[in-house]
Design a protein around this motif. Structure first.
Motif, mmCIF file in Angstrom:
data_model
loop_
_atom_site.group_PDB
_atom_site.id
_atom_site.type_symbol
_atom_site.label_atom_id
_atom_site.label_comp_id
_atom_site.label_asym_id
_atom_site.label_seq_id
_atom_site.Cartn_x
_atom_site.Cartn_y
_atom_site.Cartn_z
ATOM 1 N N GLN B 126 0.834 -1.198 0.000
ATOM 2 C CA GLN B 126 0.000 0.000 0.000
ATOM 3 C C GLN B 126 0.872 1.254 0.000
ATOM 4 O OE1 GLN B 126 -3.464 -0.265 -0.248
ATOM 5 N NE2 GLN B 126 -3.082 1.849 -0.809
ATOM 6 N N LYS B 127 1.934 1.218 0.805
ATOM 7 C CA LYS B 127 2.855 2.374 0.843
ATOM 8 C C LYS B 127 3.500 2.567 -0.527
ATOM 9 C CE LYS B 127 4.236 4.579 4.409
ATOM 10 N NZ LYS B 127 4.173 4.408 5.863
ATOM 11 N N GLU B 128 3.884 1.464 -1.142
ATOM 12 C CA GLU B 128 4.471 1.530 -2.484
ATOM 13 C C GLU B 128 3.506 2.219 -3.473
ATOM 14 O OE1 GLU B 128 7.401 -0.555 -3.700
ATOM 15 O OE2 GLU B 128 7.207 0.616 -5.532
ATOM 16 N N VAL B 129 2.233 1.816 -3.416
ATOM 17 C CA VAL B 129 1.239 2.419 -4.309
ATOM 18 C C VAL B 129 1.096 3.912 -3.997
ATOM 19 C CG1 VAL B 129 -1.204 2.460 -4.933
ATOM 20 C CG2 VAL B 129 -0.037 0.277 -4.656
ATOM 21 N N ASP B 130 0.955 4.246 -2.711
ATOM 22 C CA ASP B 130 0.763 5.647 -2.336
ATOM 23 C C ASP B 130 1.925 6.515 -2.786
ATOM 24 O OD1 ASP B 130 -1.514 4.757 -1.162
ATOM 25 O OD2 ASP B 130 -0.796 4.889 0.897
#
Lengths: 254, 254, 254, 254, 254
Positions: B126-130
């Motif tokens: 999720q952090k990667e996507v954000d």
């Protein structure tokens, strides 16, 4: 059939046409090159902004603003309350044989019949609603985008016309008509944006919001059926989705 | 290859060029000093606004608007459902040897194979996507920033030209051409902003949003594999990411 | 040193000066009363809008747009991973003697050494980041505020000039130069706002956002050290803060 | 009766009428075709934007801006505190016989008397408030939409007039009056939008916000009654909803 | 006393008056009917937009922009830390006799002394802060509303003047002065909005934000006292609310 959209388009067109045809020099208002710049530029920009499919779809989506009818939450509530009665008496499985008109409600009931857990059902249905709204927004964005481009290309057309006119300003008598033609693209852009593109985007947004609320209502109702809520309590709860004057339960509201 | 962008740019350019070349005094439209003020001012402002690297990158990013193809969520869903079948039969470890085309999906599966916990995997992905979205936004901001600067420098150029023309207004015959030249920078600024910079920023935003949705789908899918979800249920769930007409499971939707 | 800002300011100034000096009547562009109205009015409005301290600070803050260098998240990650190795081998207490270059990281490590709980440390550090961002925003607001005021006072100056010129319009020959002077304040306002105030506000916002992300990275890293996370896993996790091309772990990316 | 709205409309109308009637050529300001274009175009666009029912309702809603009186939270607090006293002494059931003036409070009390759980009551009441606000917003959107359309159709009317005038510009003496008439639609559009549509939308929003706060207060109060809170403590808590000068408990505030 | 506001108003007024008085025809700038249209129209619109009380209050609120002094968070922190020391040594009850200057802090301490639970105290105080901010926003909205209306009525006045002038355009010599007068309302509107109404709204917002942060600090501090936090730790935590240079604890910051 969304009569309001149709009447609005006809009424506005008649007014504008009347003002043009009853005034001086109606012929000057129809200028193919000006049409080409504003329409073509708006279309070209829409293709840079969006995907090919979105632009082609937009014609079909525009039709929706004319043909979509509003949802009828009262009927949906009645249908859900009825299903709740059936489920209470005969169990969830029986719901499979019930005739259900709303396809989203049918899908939700099918998940219940299949025996999925309430959490899973809520998550899938909520995601379905969210992603449907996201897809609707692309349609609205195409029209809002054209509503921004049309006046811009109207101004670009007028600037091109002004530069051409000013650079050969030898005959004072030609200034007036030259300027009139230059202003035409600004007029086209203003009419397209303010009378068609932006209002249609707004109508699509309104319909999308109504649909979202209707589906939210269905999710609440189906979760209530799963919990085995008392149908009368559920009806009272679901009726908060209606404006007070449409409620069966007379009590309260404004 | 994003054909829509290319067709849009070509169509719009042909229209504008046609309007200029077929009209009076086409030569007056090409004025190097005016080009210099609008282009140079926009570039200079972009450097004040952003970092050097961002400005230099923007040329490469602009290319993305032409070359990026949309994602294909259907293929990704098929790939995930296939991996889910494999994992169910032979365990997570076997996934390491599966060929996986999408690099983000590959990374997510590697985390599963490495034996990380579901919470950690979800957080990292999720952090990667954000953060990817945040990085994409810088590219969009550069173009939106240039879309704001170009008309501003167009107006500044026109004001400089007007002041120069008005301060020596002795020969009435020179007013027209002087004003025509002064208006050119406004025209350049309007075309650059409304036909190129802002639409390209919008296309980049659209592609970024598609990519985000695609990765969200992958995260949901990989978490489902970790939970050992039934592949058929998972497919049904992941298909909510598709517009109804692209779904294999015919039931419901709109 | 933020070279981009400097180059942008120099490039834009050279272009504008060139256009003025190479054109007709360069002398007319330098008009002290017009400078006074636009600059003075913008400054006076900034004092009504903000506190005295904020306005005085703004000169210093503007310098930041020229001198601040971007953060280097790669170095910070290396430093955190190194500290994680040390803490794993020799315990948290030893971290006190480690040389730490980043002051925020140093502060965070000190909290760990002092034996505070993870929840307290996260809360204090997060509040520190949030309040720092809030303080930075005041600086950006001052510049954005001046970017709004400058064109407004440019217009006010032009209106004053127009009213004066029109009220004594007896000599047609004086109209041109009078109008030229009246337009000067609009030109000053447009240049100040679009070339200086707003781009500087944007650069400050960009730097503030970079710093926030860098501190977020530090918070994640320090919490990882407290939890005793495996340094290799932590490095992999922290590298999601980097664009894929800057990552040591070649796997995945975009 | 909202006197402020009425006084505002009368005062503004007198000022405008005075400026027109005391000036030159008052007759020219009343031009039926111009009225038709601006009013008709705005109405037509509202019908494209919204549903038929919303547009028809808008006349009734506009009346609300004149007739709605502000809520009186002090009375509501007194009523709730009184009910809390009664409920403490004689139990919840007795509340059924209490006279309650506010219909929303009555509805909330009825839910308590019916023996629903606190969670259910809070959810239903909160949903009722949220959906009421959503319904109010449609009314505000209609007026804001007409506030956007009126100036647009004002400009469209002026452009039509300018093109007509410029295309037959043979008699210089007719330019002035022709231009005067062309400008009328812009004037109408500006007056309608800035003096009526947008301020009415703002008043509706203000009243809606007041009502929301009042209902929030009722929800807090009824939940307090359910919890059996000390009426004195409850009064102190509910009075945070009042500006300090209206509080009975003199302590603190600003 | 907010000196910045006063100096800003005086400086801006002197500049504008100077530009007018030193220029041609200063007398033409003072035109009672134009003042009446812009001022009266803005006032009338404010009454349609807001309640009578809000409009009357706005004069008093405007004074706040001149007289409010910024809060001093350092003093508040010192006071709270001192109270924490007292409470640790002698118990919460003793706090009742402590002299407390800040009324909000006094109220919060009284809740502690009264023996309410921490959750209740936090909820009441937080609600108090939120509702105070909401009340402040009405004041800001009145000024922002007048900042929108003033230029609109400036334009309306200019349009009325232009129509009057154009409809009787027989004497070319009268065009200049007629146009000058018509432009006056636009000038008035621009000055009122950009130099007074909007900057005052911004100052009120800034002060409101400062006050909110100060009260947030008090809430955190009082909750810390209730929890019996170490005063030194609390001081360190509360100092995150200060810019680094104002902190007693030299460690860290930027």
């Amino acid at each position: 059939m969304d009569l309001a959209t149709l009447i609005g388009v006809v009424l506005g067109s008649v007014l504008l046409m009347g003002a043009i045809l009853l005034g001086d020099a109606p012929g000057i208002f129809f200028n193919p090159p000006s049409v080409l710049i504003v329409f073509g530029g708006t279309l070209a920009t829409a293709m840079i902004r969006f995907s090919m499919a979105d632009v082609i779809n937009s014609a079909k989506i525009a039709m929706n603003a004319f043909t979509m009818r509003g949802n009828n939450p009262q009927e949906v509530i009645a249908e859900i309350v009825n299903l709740a009665h059936v489920a209470r008496k005969n169990g969830l499985i029986v719901l499979e044989q019930q005739p259900i008109t709303d396809p989203f409600l049918k899908k939700a009931i099918m998940y219940c019949v299949d025996g999925h857990e309430a959490d899973f059902i809520e998550e899938v249905l909520q995601k379905e609603v969210d992603l449907t709204i996201t897809r609707h927004q692309v349609g609205q964005q195409v029209f809002n985008g054209m509503g921004t481009s049309a006046p811009a290309f109207g101004m670009i057309g007028t600037l091109v016309g002004l530069v051409q006119m000013l650079s050969v300003m030898d005959d004072p008598a030609s200034i007036g008509p030259g300027m009139a033609v230059a202003l035409l693209t600004t007029l086209y852009g203003a009419v397209l944006a303010n009378f068609l593109f932006i209002p249609i985007a707004d109508k699509l947004a309104l319909r999308s919001q109504e649909e979202e609320q209707n589906r939210q209502l269905i999710i609440e109702g189906v979760l209530g059926i799963l919990k085995g809520l008392n149908p009368r309590v559920m009806e009272e709860f679901l009726e908060t989705f209606l404006p007070p004057k449409d409620r069966k339960n007379a009590m309260a509201g404004r």
